[in-house]
Every structure is written in structure tokens, then in C-alpha cells.
Design an enzyme around this catalytic site. Sequence first.
Site, PDB file in Angstrom:
ATOM      1  N   LYS A 165     -22.085  18.879 -46.108  1.00  0.00           N
ATOM      2  CA  LYS A 165     -22.292  19.176 -44.691  1.00  0.00           C
ATOM      3  C   LYS A 165     -23.560  18.485 -44.185  1.00  0.00           C
ATOM      4  O   LYS A 165     -24.658  18.725 -44.700  1.00  0.00           O
ATOM      5  CB  LYS A 165     -22.414  20.688 -44.479  1.00  0.00           C
ATOM      6  CG  LYS A 165     -21.254  21.483 -45.077  1.00  0.00           C
ATOM      7  CD  LYS A 165     -19.917  21.097 -44.467  1.00  0.00           C
ATOM      8  CE  LYS A 165     -18.771  21.821 -45.168  1.00  0.00           C
ATOM      9  NZ  LYS A 165     -17.444  21.403 -44.682  1.00  0.00           N
ATOM     10  N   LYS A 265      -5.997  23.171 -41.549  1.00  0.00           N
ATOM     11  CA  LYS A 265      -6.402  24.514 -41.970  1.00  0.00           C
ATOM     12  C   LYS A 265      -5.389  25.520 -41.440  1.00  0.00           C
ATOM     13  O   LYS A 265      -5.172  25.612 -40.226  1.00  0.00           O
ATOM     14  CB  LYS A 265      -7.814  24.826 -41.473  1.00  0.00           C
ATOM     15  CG  LYS A 265      -8.856  23.982 -42.206  1.00  0.00           C
ATOM     16  CD  LYS A 265     -10.264  24.402 -41.897  1.00  0.00           C
ATOM     17  CE  LYS A 265     -11.237  23.602 -42.754  1.00  0.00           C
ATOM     18  NZ  LYS A 265     -12.529  23.392 -42.089  1.00  0.00           N
TER      19      LYS A 265
HETATM   20 MG    MG Z   1     -14.558  20.132 -41.920  1.00  0.00          MG
END
Ligand code: MG
Length: 368
Positions: A165, A265
Site C-alpha cells: 500500500k 471483490k
Molecule cells: Mg486494491
Amino acid sequence: MKIIRLSVFQKTCPLTKPYSLSGGRLIFKELDTTFVKLETDTGIVGWGEGCPWGHTYLPAHGPGIRAGLETMAPAILGLDPRRTDEVNRAMDLALPGHLYAKSPVDMACWDAFGKSTGLPVVDLLGARYDEPVPIASSISTGTPQEMLALIDGYRATGYRVHSAKVGADVKMDIERIRYLATNEKPGELIFYDVNRAWTVSEAILVMNAVSDLPVVFEQPCETLDQCASVAARTGHPISIDERLETLTDLHRIIADRCGEIVNIKLNRVGGLTRARRLRDVCLAHGIRMLTMDTGGTVLADTAVHHFAQSIPVDYRMGSWLCQEMITFDPAPGQGSRNINGCASAPLLPGLGVDLDELLLGDPVAVYG
Ligand code: MG
């Protein structure tokens, strides 16, 4: 077969350690997950789970799932769970949008469908490509050295795919990416997930500063317009994650060349029924896929791996086991688990996860 009752359970799942993404803009300590138990007139029971990643990451939150279920339940009761398109159509008519509230019902329908046929869900999705799916770590934003230490921890349990990240200070991001890419091991894939944190100019600056590195970026900017602008002026493959919700979004991503990879997702796109449609369009357009959920326990992780193994191996980039980041496990020893950095769907009927209801406590709502 008819749906006669929906029972809703809620659990708060503490993370094993606080987690930061989008350059430290978003910090998480626990997840609010919702389980749906779908009972049918045949005695077959299906289970589903919906777990947004907190309430600041996407326009979704745990209480929203439970409110959505209350609104949709009258339209779901009486339907045949094997007719998944029909169940989704009924939910869409009862409550437009709110895909994340529909995902656990859709998941429970596929579980019941599988159990009614004696087949695993992956088989019902049309294919089972046996090779296990590489799972991706989720590396919280930190100094380059801290992030490498987290990657080393995952390496020790077999992980070879890492989602690092980034998305904070531009110069520090360049340093992070260069440091981690330099320390990448053979056979590894580290992709740099910005979680929408950069402006267009920041994305262009960072990505062009590391143009010599063969790396992949995920969701560099907030909108698809911004991602398309970045894609036109940089050379790295871009994965679209948060801005892929519907089939219409996917058509836009393809037509406007916003990215070459997508991260599907289940909770965000509304469940397995809709994910399957996205999968088929991706295959037709040569788009590779990451397959995850937005969060959850082994039940959500297992649904992801049924979906992931229905995708040809060349088109899979990795999945994720949220279970490794939380401290609650409603089905110890069952479902998709980390085996040397990979996971597979169970061979059992349905999702193949038998939840321990004693661990869930009393339902917070029962419909039917
Ligand atoms: Mg992502």
C-alpha cells in the site's frame, strides 16, 4: 426448492494489528461482518457473508448490509435459491444499488445450490482449473524498511504475491517502490496499491519516476477519468479495483483504456452471480483478474476461491485471505486456507464451509 427463512448474525472481528492504507489516510482496527443463514423448504441451508473493509474505505458499511437485508427479505422469501439471476433481479427491484448488501444473500444461494446438487460452487460456475491460487499479502503503508519487514513475514508462510500500500508523500512513494522492487525475489509479484490516494499529477510523477521498473499499480486515482488520463501518460499496467462495481464500469474501463487488470471483490460487485459476468467479459478482452472480497472470515475467503478457480490460470493474478488479518474464525480447520502461499476451493458440496453457529451467537434478525 424455496427460501423459507433468513437469519442474520453480526460479529465484530478485531484485526491482528492496526492497518493503514491510502498513504495513512485510512486506518482500521476491526471489521464488522454479517452472516446470512438461508433456510429452504428442503432442509438445505446456505450460508453467506458480507464484510465491508470498515466504513471509510468504500460507500458500504456493516449496518448498511443489515438494513438492506431487512428491506429486501420480503422479496427474497419464497424464491428458489438455485435461480440466482432471479434472486438478484428480485433484490434489484426491492432495493436498487446497494450491491454490497446483496452479496451475502447471493453467496448463500450459491451455497444452497451447490449442496442441492452435491457439487462445489466452483463447478457450478462453469469450470474448475485445479492449480491452487496464489494469495496476495496486504502490506500496510510504512517506511520502505518496515514494509519489507512485513513482506518478509509473509514470505515465511509461503506468500509470493504482495499488495504493497502506497499513496502518501510522492518522494517517499518513489523510495518505497524502488526499495521494494529492488528487494523483490525471483518468482515474486509485488504490486503497488494506491487506493485512489494520488492526484493525476502525483500518479504521473511517481509512475514515470520508476518507469525502468517492471511493476504494476492498482487504482492510482479516485475516478476512472483520472485513471484513464494517467494510463495515457505512463507505461505501467494499471489494475482497477475500487472503481469497478458493475458490468457497465467494466465496459468503460475497456473502452477508455483505464486499466489492463481488474480486482474483482465479491462484496463490492454484489456477489458471485455478478462476478461471473465480469469474469466472462474480462476473458473476452484479455484482462487479467485479482479475486478478493472486501473483508471477512474463512467463509468469504472460501467463496472467493471458488470464484478464483473458475478462472483459467493465465488470467489469475492472485487472491487474498482476509482471515489471516483477523482474530475471529467461525469454522476452524475448514474452507480455503494458506498452503505455502496458495489456497484452493474445497471439494465439498456448496461452499464447503460448515459454520459453527455457537461461535456466531444469537441472530440479530430473523425473517420468515
Ligand atoms: Mg486494491
